[in-house]
Design a protein around this motif. Structure first.
Motif, mmCIF file in Angstrom:
data_model
loop_
_atom_site.group_PDB
_atom_site.id
_atom_site.type_symbol
_atom_site.label_atom_id
_atom_site.label_comp_id
_atom_site.label_asym_id
_atom_site.label_seq_id
_atom_site.Cartn_x
_atom_site.Cartn_y
_atom_site.Cartn_z
ATOM 1 N N GLU A 284 0.837 -1.202 0.000
ATOM 2 C CA GLU A 284 0.000 0.000 0.000
ATOM 3 C C GLU A 284 0.868 1.246 0.000
ATOM 4 O O GLU A 284 0.671 2.172 -0.803
ATOM 5 C CB GLU A 284 -0.915 -0.007 1.223
ATOM 6 N N VAL A 301 -6.093 -1.004 -2.094
ATOM 7 C CA VAL A 301 -7.159 -1.174 -1.106
ATOM 8 C C VAL A 301 -6.878 -2.499 -0.404
ATOM 9 O O VAL A 301 -7.081 -3.573 -0.972
ATOM 10 C CB VAL A 301 -8.548 -1.191 -1.770
ATOM 11 N N ARG A 448 -14.311 -0.416 7.757
ATOM 12 C CA ARG A 448 -13.985 -0.455 6.328
ATOM 13 C C ARG A 448 -14.926 -1.359 5.532
ATOM 14 O O ARG A 448 -15.545 -0.906 4.560
ATOM 15 C CB ARG A 448 -12.517 -0.870 6.110
ATOM 16 N N THR A 460 -10.776 2.479 1.857
ATOM 17 C CA THR A 460 -9.505 2.176 2.506
ATOM 18 C C THR A 460 -9.594 2.543 3.985
ATOM 19 O O THR A 460 -10.454 3.331 4.399
ATOM 20 C CB THR A 460 -8.344 2.948 1.863
ATOM 21 N N THR A 471 -0.434 6.341 2.335
ATOM 22 C CA THR A 471 -1.443 6.813 1.393
ATOM 23 C C THR A 471 -1.662 8.316 1.468
ATOM 24 O O THR A 471 -2.332 8.890 0.604
ATOM 25 C CB THR A 471 -2.785 6.109 1.640
#
Length: 550
Positions: A284, A301, A448, A460, A471
């Motif tokens: 990620e 994700v 989530r 996410t 992220t």
């Protein structure tokens, strides 16, 4: 799944990528062939810094050392063996690091089943609990390439004070620290002042590509991981990097780029149950921070399992990952078949995903070695800590939740949530970010999948401030497609940051506010929910989310 197995796999040194050629083959023109025609495999293996254009050449020239860092890292092995023996009585290993300095070691420890406490938070409750755990048997690995990461410095200060408060002399306290940083960084001088052991990081490798450097290896070696195995796996795999065939990293990178340029720029990641644990969190950061800029990017994700919502959907490429497969085993598990499966030893995984990310960035036209928007939230945080902050009133309060919503949002909690979810457009995503205790408030992560069902779009989840180094770059520099649900909580018992004019609670609040400021400056849709009593607030929040699905 049978079709995925039946298709030819691209394999090298025990790592195989299934399904990538089919993804590439679905495009009007082959991305993989275009990369081969441009001699990308040979040029990338040779560390050609011009692959990403002239503006990225300087960053690339300084950051391509990950291609062979596994060989340089062998020079660390004698020192790691001595260190492990010397500190053998300190069997509680705590890693104080952020982003790439903590995510790879966490994956390595989880996959190998070795105990490692990763402390990458500013939540005072979580910090206090970790400080209270086996302090006299603790060795703290302070990991920061730059040596100036505020979270890492704050945790170092807290542990130093805790050791002194426990009655240790400064010399005794210094023995409980191992510092990993770039040569010449401010942290190197601090390590000398503390009398701590210092292990140099590889200056040719950026943080998110640093899994097989000292940043990844030192804490894992102290935790009992046989790190030589990781280097051996990467070394065996490295022979594939310059090939035009039998190059899994090339196949994976081409599939990522093909999907992203065709509108499938959300990558659903899940473990297939064959022995590699937690790799999705590391991937990620690697993908989001490397590609999420200039209005472009690939959004990973990370899914709890293949049975959870979000495995498939419009604009989604599904990828499973795991260890080596026995004959007849199926990549992935559960009801959803992945588009691509990546299976093999962990050391090879690291190198393959790094290579694939770099190759995909060539196609996307972005620099995979910078993070231009990460500093924004940091600058806002510093300004807020210095007093540049206002305290807005909540737009409404329900029970243990204060709602902070923009004008025009319904006043009730469920209505505010529905308004946020309804605003996620057909190519958008929802990011849930929680500035809470990752252990005591762990249940919040289960929002989530519930919200993924409620919105029907990729969702996410990230722990703050951890996601700011992951992220967070994509949120600000990537496509303007995100909507944001930020969850904060009241601190019942705060903890000072020794030597600083603020506490952990104040730092945590400033980081959350700094990120809100950075996102609001880009007019990203944002809803903040503040839990005035965390347990009660979470229960209330789950009830409200449940009502959205009724």
């Amino acid at each position: 799944m049978g079709e995925l197995l039946a298709a030819p796999a691209e394999a090298a040194a025990g790592l195989a990528v299934y399904g990538a050629r089919a993804v590439d083959g679905d495009a009007p023109a082959s991305t993989r062939q275009a990369l081969v025609d441009a001699d990308v495999p040979g040029r990338l293996a040779a560390k050609d810094p011009t692959l990403w254009g002239p503006d990225a050449a300087a960053d690339a020239a300084a950051g391509l050392g990950w291609l062979d860092t596994h060989r340089r890292s062998r020079e660390l092995l004698p020192q790691l063996a001595e260190l492990t023996a010397e500190l053998g009585d300190l069997d509680h290993v705590v890693l104080a690091g952020m982003g790439g300095s903590s995510l790879a070691p966490e994956v390595i420890a989880r996959t190998t089943g070795r105990p490692l406490t990763v402390l990458d938070t500013t939540d005072p409750g979580q910090v206090r609990a970790t400080l209270a755990d086996r302090l006299e048997r603790t060795v703290v690995v302070v990991a920061s390439k730059s040596g100036a990461t505020v979270e890492t410095d704050s945790l170092r200060r807290a542990y130093w004070q805790a050791f002194l408060d426990a009655g240790m002399t400064e010399a005794e306290a210094g023995r409980h620290f191992v510092v990993v940083t770039d040569p010449g960084s401010p942290l190197e001088a601090v390590a000398a002042e503390m009398g701590a052991i210092m292990v140099p990081a590889d200056p040719e490798v950026g943080g998110r590509y640093s899994a097989l450097t000292a940043l990844g290896l030192v804490p894992c070696a102290l935790a009992g991981v046989p790190v030589t195995d990781l280097l051996d796996q990467a070394d065996a795999y490295a022979a594939s990097l310059g090939r035009t065939e039998d190059n899994p990293g090339l196949a994976l990178g081409a599939a990522l780029a093909t999907a992203a340029t065709a509108g499938r720029d959300k990558i659903a990641l899940f473990a297939d149950g064959t022995g590699v644990e937690g790799l999705g969190d590391w991937v990620e950061q690697l993908l989001a921070e490397s590609t999420g800029k200039d209005g472009l990017g690939i959004l990973p994700v990370v899914l709890e399992s293949p049975e959870h919502p979000g495995v498939t959907g419009p604009g989604v490429l599904t990828i499973s990952y795991g260890g080596a497969l026995a004959a007849g085993d199926v990549p992935g598990s559960g009801a959803a078949a992945p588009d691509v499966a990546v299976n093999g030893p962990l050391g090879a995984h690291f190198l393959a995903w790094e290579y694939a990310t770099a190759a995909a960035a060539i196609v996307l036209g972005v620099n995979p070695f910078d993070q231009p928007n990460v500093t924004e939230a940091k600058e806002h945080t510093s300004a807020i800590l210095a007093g540049d902050a206002s305290t807005p009133a909540p737009s409404s309060t329900e029970g243990a939740i204060e709602v902070y919503a923009p004008a025009g949002t319904p006043g009730d909690l469920a209505g505010a949530l529905r308004h946020l979810l309804d605003g996620v457009h057909d190519e958008g995503y929802l990011a849930v970010t929680a500035y809470l205790d990752r252990n005591a408030d762990a249940g919040v992560a289960q929002l989530r999948p519930l919200l993924a069902v409620a919105t029907g779009r990729p969702v996410t989840f990230g722990w703050g401030p951890r996601y700011l180094h992951s992220t967070g770059q994509y949120h600000k520099g990537g496509p303007p497609a995100g909507s944001f649900l930020q969850i904060t909580g009241t601190v019942d018992v705060d903890l000072p940051v020794p030597g600083k004019p603020y506490s952990f609670g104040e730092l945590q609040a400033a980081q959350a506010a700094g990120d809100r400021r950075a996102l609001s400056g880009r007019e990203r849709p944002m809803l903040r929910l503040h839990l005035t009593e965390r347990s009660a607030g979470l229960a209330q929040l789950f009830d409200a989310v449940g009502s959205l699905r009724a």
